[in-house]
Motif scaffolding. Structure first.
Motif, PDB file in Angstrom:
ATOM      1  N   ALA A  75     -96.209   2.686  20.758  1.00 50.34           N
ATOM      2  CA  ALA A  75     -95.826   1.596  19.867  1.00 50.34           C
ATOM      3  C   ALA A  75     -96.372   1.824  18.453  1.00 50.34           C
ATOM      4  CB  ALA A  75     -96.331   0.267  20.428  1.00 50.34           C
ATOM      5  N   GLU A  76     -97.636   2.264  18.364  1.00 46.55           N
ATOM      6  CA  GLU A  76     -98.217   2.515  17.046  1.00 46.55           C
ATOM      7  C   GLU A  76     -97.542   3.693  16.351  1.00 46.55           C
ATOM      8  OE1 GLU A  76    -102.459   2.268  16.343  1.00 46.55           O
ATOM      9  OE2 GLU A  76    -102.732   1.408  18.345  1.00 46.55           O
ATOM     10  N   ALA A  77     -97.145   4.699  17.126  1.00 46.99           N
ATOM     11  CA  ALA A  77     -96.451   5.842  16.532  1.00 46.99           C
ATOM     12  C   ALA A  77     -95.111   5.417  15.948  1.00 46.99           C
ATOM     13  CB  ALA A  77     -96.248   6.932  17.584  1.00 46.99           C
ATOM     14  N   PHE A  78     -94.416   4.513  16.635  1.00 46.60           N
ATOM     15  CA  PHE A  78     -93.161   3.999  16.077  1.00 46.60           C
ATOM     16  C   PHE A  78     -93.434   3.288  14.759  1.00 46.60           C
ATOM     17  CE2 PHE A  78     -90.066   0.508  15.626  1.00 46.60           C
ATOM     18  CZ  PHE A  78     -88.920   1.269  15.447  1.00 46.60           C
ATOM     19  N   GLY A  79     -94.572   2.588  14.687  1.00 48.89           N
ATOM     20  CA  GLY A  79     -94.933   1.928  13.434  1.00 48.89           C
ATOM     21  C   GLY A  79     -95.114   2.927  12.303  1.00 48.89           C
ATOM     22  N   GLU A  80     -95.725   4.060  12.605  1.00 50.78           N
ATOM     23  CA  GLU A  80     -95.930   5.058  11.554  1.00 50.78           C
ATOM     24  C   GLU A  80     -94.600   5.677  11.110  1.00 50.78           C
ATOM     25  OE1 GLU A  80     -98.566   9.094  10.936  1.00 50.78           O
ATOM     26  OE2 GLU A  80     -99.412   7.416  12.067  1.00 50.78           O
ATOM     27  N   ILE A  81     -93.680   5.875  12.075  1.00 52.71           N
ATOM     28  CA  ILE A  81     -92.341   6.363  11.724  1.00 52.71           C
ATOM     29  C   ILE A  81     -91.634   5.326  10.837  1.00 52.71           C
ATOM     30  CG2 ILE A  81     -90.065   6.909  12.658  1.00 52.71           C
ATOM     31  CD1 ILE A  81     -92.085   9.108  13.140  1.00 52.71           C
ATOM     32  N   ALA A  82     -91.744   4.045  11.214  1.00 52.82           N
ATOM     33  CA  ALA A  82     -91.117   2.986  10.418  1.00 52.82           C
ATOM     34  C   ALA A  82     -91.711   2.955   9.017  1.00 52.82           C
ATOM     35  CB  ALA A  82     -91.302   1.635  11.116  1.00 52.82           C
ATOM     36  N   TRP A  83     -93.023   3.179   8.917  1.00 54.54           N
ATOM     37  CA  TRP A  83     -93.662   3.201   7.598  1.00 54.54           C
ATOM     38  C   TRP A  83     -93.053   4.277   6.716  1.00 54.54           C
ATOM     39  CZ3 TRP A  83     -96.454   7.406   5.673  1.00 54.54           C
ATOM     40  CH2 TRP A  83     -97.022   7.200   4.404  1.00 54.54           C
ATOM     41  N   ARG A  84     -92.736   5.444   7.284  1.00 51.32           N
ATOM     42  CA  ARG A  84     -92.098   6.505   6.492  1.00 51.32           C
ATOM     43  C   ARG A  84     -90.785   6.016   5.885  1.00 51.32           C
ATOM     44  NH1 ARG A  84     -92.468  12.429   7.380  1.00 51.32           N
ATOM     45  NH2 ARG A  84     -94.516  12.918   8.233  1.00 51.32           N
ATOM     46  N   VAL A  85     -89.998   5.319   6.696  1.00 52.59           N
ATOM     47  CA  VAL A  85     -88.708   4.820   6.201  1.00 52.59           C
ATOM     48  C   VAL A  85     -88.930   3.791   5.103  1.00 52.59           C
ATOM     49  CG1 VAL A  85     -86.595   3.601   6.836  1.00 52.59           C
ATOM     50  CG2 VAL A  85     -87.578   5.294   8.412  1.00 52.59           C
ATOM     51  N   VAL A  86     -89.877   2.873   5.309  1.00 51.36           N
ATOM     52  CA  VAL A  86     -90.158   1.856   4.295  1.00 51.36           C
ATOM     53  C   VAL A  86     -90.665   2.505   3.008  1.00 51.36           C
ATOM     54  CG1 VAL A  86     -91.644  -0.118   3.725  1.00 51.36           C
ATOM     55  CG2 VAL A  86     -90.616   0.056   6.002  1.00 51.36           C
TER      56      VAL A  86
END
Length: 339
Positions: A75-86
């Motif tokens: 779940a936290e890794a998905f957050g880091e991927i989402a941060w890249r997009v943001v």
């Protein structure tokens, strides 16, 4: 993917994979190519130049004891991927600035301190004594990134974490319940405002965040006067629709506020248990985020397609689309083909 399995696929030892992750060694060009293939990621994803976000504190997960470490890591890794997009979106578009109230919670904080914190937050958001129209929209308008977690276990409940300069709130779409989504979003707001540097996992912190959410969604001073003196479920259904909180939450608050005595509270909870989940009085679809979806649509109109965003973020296009879809409102579709 477990470390041993990845090591087997790319032809190195598990210890070597650990060294790559920790920055203690660099893979050869051949190993890097196999790594990218095994993980379905572009080689550029592993290149220097896109440092991971600074993440103050740790993520606040609900139900830590029932959530495995692997599930939390995913779940936290998905957050880091989402941060890249943001991060890439913000190079081209100004998202709402972060506007969260600063709360100074006493330590140790008591029940009254949490109620005061919720009241202070409501005043800061300009809510007065009215219900919160849309909890997720409130977070997004205040600069919080909200996403639904894709393909996760139901044991991973809502959680919040800071990535870079913004807080992210993640909701589990598996529990498609509007009252639940509103409570989850308000719960995570409580963590963001009250527990900046606190060690996550404490049951005390979870209880504080839940108490904050209950008070934030329905202030005690107003709700106490609106609750029926006896267990009148017709009236409770009206209040459920008005405040956007569950019948269970209303009965619990009634007991907590002294409106219902112990035997009335137990009878109400017993009836709700018999009726099962989801409880009667459906409020409609859960609250969903929309900020990133609107941002990507606006950029597309300015000739900045999502394919370019994916390239700049060094992500596969499918993964970038998954992130955007996780933060995009899904409207119901009208089907005219049915008999």
């Amino acid at each position: 993917m477990r470390k041993n399995e990845l090591a087997r696929q790319i032809g190195v030892t598990a210890a070597a994979v650990s060294q790559y992750e920790l920055g203690q060694a660099r893979p050869s060009a051949a190993v890097l190519a196999r790594l990218a293939l095994a993980l379905s990621m572009p080689v550029d994803f592993f290149a220097a130049g896109f440092p991971p976000p600074v993440t103050p504190g740790q993520a606040h997960f609900r139900s830590l004891r029932t959530t495995s470490q692997a599930e939390r890591d995913q779940a936290e890794a998905f957050g880091e991927i989402a941060w890249r997009v943001v991060e890439v979106i913000e190079r081209h578009l100004r998202l709402p600035p972060l506007r969260l109230p600063q709360l100074d919670l006493a330590e140790p904080a008591g029940a009254d301190d949490v109620r005061v914190a919720a009241a202070t937050a409501r005043k800061s958001f300009g809510l007065a004594a009215a219900p919160v129209p849309h909890m997720v929209r409130l977070l997004e308008a205040s600069g919080v990134i909200v996403l639904a977690l894709p393909d996760v276990s139901e044991r991973v409940d809502a959680f919040s974490h800071w990535y870079g300069q913004r807080p992210f709130v993640f909701l589990n779409p598996a529990k498609d319940d509007k009252a639940r989504s509103r409570m989850d979003a308000a719960h995570e707001l409580g963590h963001l405002l009250m527990h900046h540097d606190a060690e996550p996992g404490s049951q005390l912190l979870e209880r504080q965040a839940t108490a904050f959410a209950s008070e934030f969604l329905a202030p005690s001073a107003v709700l106490r006067d609106e609750l029926p003196a006896r267990l009148d479920f017709d009236r409770l259904h009206e209040l459920k629709r008005r405040w956007g909180i569950s019948l269970k939450a209303l009965v619990y608050r009634g007991h907590d506020l002294g409106v219902y005595r112990e035997h009335t509270y137990r009878r109400g909870m017993g009836l709700l248990a018999q009726w099962g989940y989801p409880e009667p009085g459906d409020l409609g679809p859960r609250e969903t985020p929309s900020l990133l979806g609107k941002a990507v649509d606006l950029l597309d109109q300015q000739q900045v397609p999502i394919e370019s965003l994916a390239t700049w973020a060094a992500l596969p296009q499918g993964l970038a689309r998954t992130v955007v879809a996780a933060a995009t409102e899904r409207l119901p579709e009208l089907d005219l083909t049915a008999d």
